[in-house]
Each structure stands twice: as structure tokens, then as C-alpha cells.
Design an enzyme around this catalytic site. Structure first.
Site, PDB file in Angstrom:
ATOM      1  N   LYS A 180       0.876  -1.186   0.000  1.00 11.84           N
ATOM      2  CA  LYS A 180       0.000   0.000   0.000  1.00 11.84           C
ATOM      3  C   LYS A 180       0.905   1.225   0.000  1.00 11.84           C
ATOM      4  O   LYS A 180       1.417   1.636   1.042  1.00 11.84           O
ATOM      5  CB  LYS A 180      -0.873  -0.026   1.260  1.00 11.84           C
ATOM      6  N   GLU A 255       9.176   1.971  10.924  1.00 13.22           N
ATOM      7  CA  GLU A 255      10.285   2.902  10.715  1.00 13.22           C
ATOM      8  C   GLU A 255       9.661   4.286  10.684  1.00 13.22           C
ATOM      9  O   GLU A 255       8.939   4.625   9.754  1.00 13.22           O
ATOM     10  CB  GLU A 255      11.015   2.552   9.415  1.00 13.22           C
ATOM     11  N   CYS A 289      13.753  10.672   6.696  1.00 13.86           N
ATOM     12  CA  CYS A 289      13.569  10.323   8.104  1.00 13.86           C
ATOM     13  C   CYS A 289      14.859  10.546   8.884  1.00 13.86           C
ATOM     14  O   CYS A 289      14.824  10.819  10.069  1.00 13.86           O
ATOM     15  CB  CYS A 289      13.094   8.888   8.233  1.00 13.86           C
ATOM     16  N   GLU A 390       9.579  16.685  14.677  1.00 12.92           N
ATOM     17  CA  GLU A 390      10.037  16.456  13.303  1.00 12.92           C
ATOM     18  C   GLU A 390       9.329  17.408  12.351  1.00 12.92           C
ATOM     19  O   GLU A 390       8.108  17.449  12.293  1.00 12.92           O
ATOM     20  CB  GLU A 390       9.747  15.016  12.887  1.00 12.92           C
TER      21      GLU A 390
END
Ligand code: TXE
Length: 497
Positions: A180, A255, A289, A390
């Protein structure tokens, strides 16, 4: 472009190209001009159900379960060859979808085949053990078996690389997969599925279901026939997936995000460290990331370093990501663009000093795209939100430190622990810092190095489990212990053997 001129994709389920049962499509936009270029099937719960059913059928019957591991490995290597053949074309699709630079995506897509080669090679090297048991007349051995149906959910920043992190070990281990991709960047996964078909994987071994996370994604993660969810994306979604998976006792690898420190000591080679700081935050427009979004500078080199950094960052060429001269491209999605600008406002309100950028880009070469100027905040303290949360964009926070002890304290004082960079010429310091930093990856005198053979994953809120490296295949296997009696007669049945 009118709707009818847009590239219209179908989903790949059970070896067939199918329209979504919703009969609805989503527009996929090009971040460089903000205009739609493709139509992506808007899968719903029923599509999720039929994708899982196809994966389950392929896991239990047909050619896949009987195929030996050597043949599975050969199929994976064939897939790797096809990705290598089409690397430039796939890179161009990704650039159109996510706005990352063609320079970066070409290199990435030429590297992606390595995952299929490496895990293809590993497929027939998964060995069980013969256990020297304490029991008399017993033979005990272990087998490592696949889990079943794996759902792989990816983010928009590096769609086919993140796919390879998951599919290569999952398939090498003998699982079947429903992929997906992010609703913002699904085209490359559907192009990739054409290569899966060409490689000759049995129908249903790899399925691609597209659409919104809360629609098709939610149905996939809560489906009772799914054994594992492998996910890359935001922390909030990761937590939700973990909670949902828990009720079905599904395995997960997650992750998630990061707020990685890039630490420059007074003894560092400053020229190299400037390049490291730039690659940590402005490469890929900061949408990685592992972004080195907190630059920790020793107070003795702070001023000189900031001057040098500004000199380089000021000249960064923004513009068309398909142009090989471009160095900073657009932000991938409108919500992400708003989020980045919002964090810039937050940092200003918190009292950080904006020394570069600090607003949306209004350069002619940026057209109507979602561009944010490379932004640097100085005088950041680690308790500010701009240091803790973040941003996932080209926004750097500069924080001063006085000594090694303080650097470690600041570096580790965040909820994340994905990566860290250390710039020093001192070997003792390099090794001590690598020991003490709470991060799944530590780079010394380099930044953003990754490989199919090196474990990758997060400490703390940056995730669970590891991708890449030989051990990653274990995340897609379960162990069975087999006992065989060699005794000539069955002993007393009323006592434990
Ligand atoms: O991610 P989401 P978004 C961070 C970054 C960004 C934030 C949000 O800070 O601003 O996350 O980005 C699917 N069930 N990262 O909204 O929502 C979704 O469809 C099942 C860091 O794009 O986490 C997509 O395929 N699936 C990150 C995938 O999850 C669901 C990279 C990721 O989307 C779902 C990207 C649900 N309920 C963003 N909801 C990194 N670590 O690199 C969503 N999805």
C-alpha cells in the site's frame, strides 16, 4: 491537462489489473507545478479484502508455496534486473510524483536492485539448527518458516526504496505481500508491479492496493488474515498501526520519524562537516527520516561554521527537480508544505534567530510549486519545539554545546533515536560518541550512508525492528521446533517427556 488526458492507473490484485470497486480515482499531483498528472485508484475496504484474499490464496496454493528457496531467489534477482533496466524511467515517475531531484532519484533507483539481489541470494541460506537436546532418544531441529500475508505500507519520500526494504526480505522468506503506497505517490508502485508481472511471480504473491490510509490502509492493517505489517511513515500513524496490530497479534516493523543530531566538534574538518550539514538537511528538501535537523556546534567553532554554512546554503539552486543542475526541489505535498511553514512560524515565536530563509520561496524558477526556502535557525535551545519535533522539510536548528558531555546530553534529549552524525578527527571521541548516542545509525565524518547490507531502524520513538542487513529476513520468519522420537517404545504417557 483535462481529466481524460491524465495517466489513469489500475490496481494489481491476484495477478490482474483491476479498477477499484469504489470506481473512484485520486489525482496525483506534480509538486513542481502543483498540477495533477495521474489518476490513482481509490481503493476501499472491499479492495483491501480482495487483495488480502489473493495474497492468502497465493500463500497457500498455486506455485509459490511449493517453490524452493533457490527458485524464489532467482525470481527476486530477475525482478532486480528489471528494476535496473527501467531505473531511469521509474526515477522520472518518482520525481513527477514526489518532487525529489532526478539526480537523487536516478542514483536511488539504480541502487534499488541491490535489495532484490542481496535478499534473493539470502533466500536459500536460511538455515535451521539441530539442537543437542538433553532428552534421550530425541531428535530436535528448527525450521524458519514464513509468516503468511505481509502488508507493506510506505511513505511518499522514497517510494520504491522503502518498498525494496520490505518486499525483498518478505518475498525471500516466502511470504506473500500486499503493498500500500502513499496516496500522494502511488504511481511508481504500480509501475513496479508491471515488472513483478514481467518477472513471472505467481499471481497474488505481490499485490498493490492504492488509496487513502484511513480507507484501504485501515482495512489492511485490521484484516484478520494479515500476519505482519511493515510500515514506514509518521509516528502518529505508526503508533496507530502498532495498536491495531496488537489486537490481532500481528507482527510489526515500524520505521518512523527522527530529530537527528549532527554534531560538529572543534577538531572536525570544517569543510567536510559543512557538506555533511548540508546533506543532512537540504538534500531531498529535508524530507528524509534521517534528516540531520539539529546541528550541534561546539561553541569554539560555532561562528565560523555558521558563516561557512550560510555561504554554501545561500547559493543552493532551487527549481525544476527534473533539471540536473537543481539542488533543492519542492516539498512533496500541500499539507507538508503548510506544516513546514507552520514550524518556521513556531520557531520565530519561540525566539530562535532566523539566519537564512524563513519563508516560502518566491523565485521565478520555482513556478507554482510547493517550495520553501532553505531555512536556518540559530540560537535554538533543545527545549524548543523546533528542536524536539520532526519538521520533515528544509529547516535546520543550530544548537551550541560546550563539551562532549553536553553534546551527548543534548543529542539524546529527544523522543526520537533514528540517526546521528559526529564530526571529529579524534578516534577516541568518535568511538565514545558512537557508543553513547541513542540512535539506530551513527555516522562519523559522513552523513546519509545506507546500504542493503547494513541494519537500519530506530531507537526509542523512531521505530521497532530493523530493515536491511542479513538479520532483516528474520523479521519475516517464525521458528518451528520439531521433535522426533527415536525411542523404540512410547514411555509413560502421564509424565512430561
Ligand atoms: O504520513 P503517514 P504522512 C512524517 C513527517 C510527515 C508526517 C505525516 O513528519 O509530516 O509523518 O506524513 C498510510 N492505516 N513522515 O501524513 O500518514 C498512508 O496512506 C494504514 C516521516 O504522509 O504516516 C501512507 O501510505 N495506513 C516518514 C503511510 O501510511 C495508513 C515518511 C504513511 O503516511 C493509515 C513520511 C492507517 N490508518 C512522513 N493512515 C519517515 N519516517 O521517513 C495512513 N496510512
Amino acid at each position: 491537462m483535462t481529466m481524460s488526458q491524465l495517466e489513469k492507473y489500475q490496481m494489481y490484485i491476484g495477478g490482474k489489473w483491476v479498477d477499484p470497486l469504489s470506481v473512484a480515482w485520486l489525482e496525483s499531483d506534480n509538486p513542481y507545478d502543483g498540477k495533477p498528472w495521474a489518476l490513482i485508484p481509490r481503493g476501499n475496504e472491499e479492495d483491501a479484502n480482495r487483495a488480502v484474499a489473493a495474497a492468502k490464496a497465493a500463500y497457500t496454493s498455486g506455485d509459490w508455496p511449493g517453490m524452493n528457496a533457490t527458485s524464489r531467489g532467482a525470481l527476486l534477482r530477475r525482478l532486480g534486473d528489471l528494476v535496473a533496466r527501467d531505473a531511469e524511467r521509474l526515477a522520472a515517475v518518482e520525481v513527477r510524483d514526489n518532487g525529489k531531484l532526478i539526480n537523487e532519484m536516478s542514483v536511488q533507483l539504480k541502487y534499488v536492485p541491490q535489495w532484490y539481489y542481496y535478499f534473493g541470494g539470502l533466500a536459500d541460506k536460511v538455515e535451521g539448527a539441530v539442537i543437542p537436546t538433553d532428552k534421550a532418544n530425541m531428535f530436535n531441529y528448527t525450521r524458519h518458516e514464513p509468516l503468511g500475508v505481509v502488508v507493506a505500507i510506505t511513505a511518499w519520500n522514497s517510494p520504491l526504496l522503502l518498498t525494496a526494504y520490505k518486499l525483498a526480505p518478505a518475498l525471500a522468506a516466502g511470504n506473500t505481500v500486499v503493498l500500500k503506497p502513499s496516496e500522494y505517490t502511488s504511481a511508481s508502485a504500480l509501475e513496479f508491479a508491471k515488472l513483478v508481472e514481467e518477472a513471472g511471480f505467481p499471481p497474488g504473491v505481490v499485490n498493490v492496493a492504492t488509496g487513502y490510509g484511513r480507507e484501504v490502509g485501515e482495512a489492511l492493517i485490521s484484516h484478520p488474515d494479515v500476519a505482519k505489517v511493515a510500515f514506514t511513515g509518521g509516528s502518529a500513524t505508526g503508533k496507530h498501526i502498532y495498536e491495531t496490530a496488537a489486537s490481532g497479534l500481528k507482527r510489526v516493523t515500524l520505521e518512523l520519524g527522527g530529530k537527528s543530531p549532527n554534531i560538529v566538534f572543534e577538531d572536525a574538518d570544517l569543510e567536510d562537516a559543512v557538506k555533511g550539514a548540508i546533506s543532512g538537511i537540504f538534500a531531498a528538501t529535508g524530507q528524509t527520516c534521517v534528516a540531520g535537523s539539529r546541528l550541534l556546534l561546539h561553541e569554539r567553532v560555532h561562528d565560523e561554521f555558521v558563516d561557512r554554512l550560510l555561504e554554501t546554503a545561500k547559493t543552493a539552486r532551487m527549481g525544476d527537480p527534473m533539471d540536473v543542475e537543481t539542488q533543492v526541489g519542492p516539498v512533496t505535498t500541500p499539507p507538508q508544505y503548510e506544516k513546514v511553514l507552520n514550524y518556521i512560524d513556531i520557531a520565530k515565536d519561540e525566539g530562535a534567530t532566523c539566519v537564512l530563509g524563513g519563508h516560502a520561496a518566491q523565485r521565478p524558477e520555482c513556478g507554482d510549486g510547493w517550495f520553501v526556502e532553505p531555512t536556518i535557525f540559530d540560537d535554538v535551545t533543545n527545549d524548543m519545539r523546533i528542536a524536539q519535533e520532526e519538521v520533515f522539510g528544509p529547516v535546520l536548528s543550530v544548537i551550541r554545546f560546550g563539551d562532549e558531555e553536553e553534546a551527548v546530553e543534548i543529542a539524546n534529549d529527544v523522543m526520537y533515536g533514528l540517526a546521528a552524525g559526529v564530526w571529529t578527527q579524534n578516534v577516541r571521541r568518535a568511538i565514545t560518541m558512537a557508543d553513547r548516542l541513542q540512535a539506530g545509525t551513527v555516522w562519523v565524518n559522513t552523513y546519509r550512508a545506507i546500504s542493503f547490507m547494513s541494519p537500519f531502524g530506530g531507537y526509542k520513538m523512531s521505530g521497532l525492528g530493523r530493515e536491511n542487513g542479513a538479520d532483516a529476513i528474520r523479521e519475516y520468519l517464525q521458528t518451528k521446533s520439531v521433535w522426533i522420537s527415536t525411542a523404540s517404545e512410547v514411555p509413560n504417557p502421564f509424565v512430561l517427556r
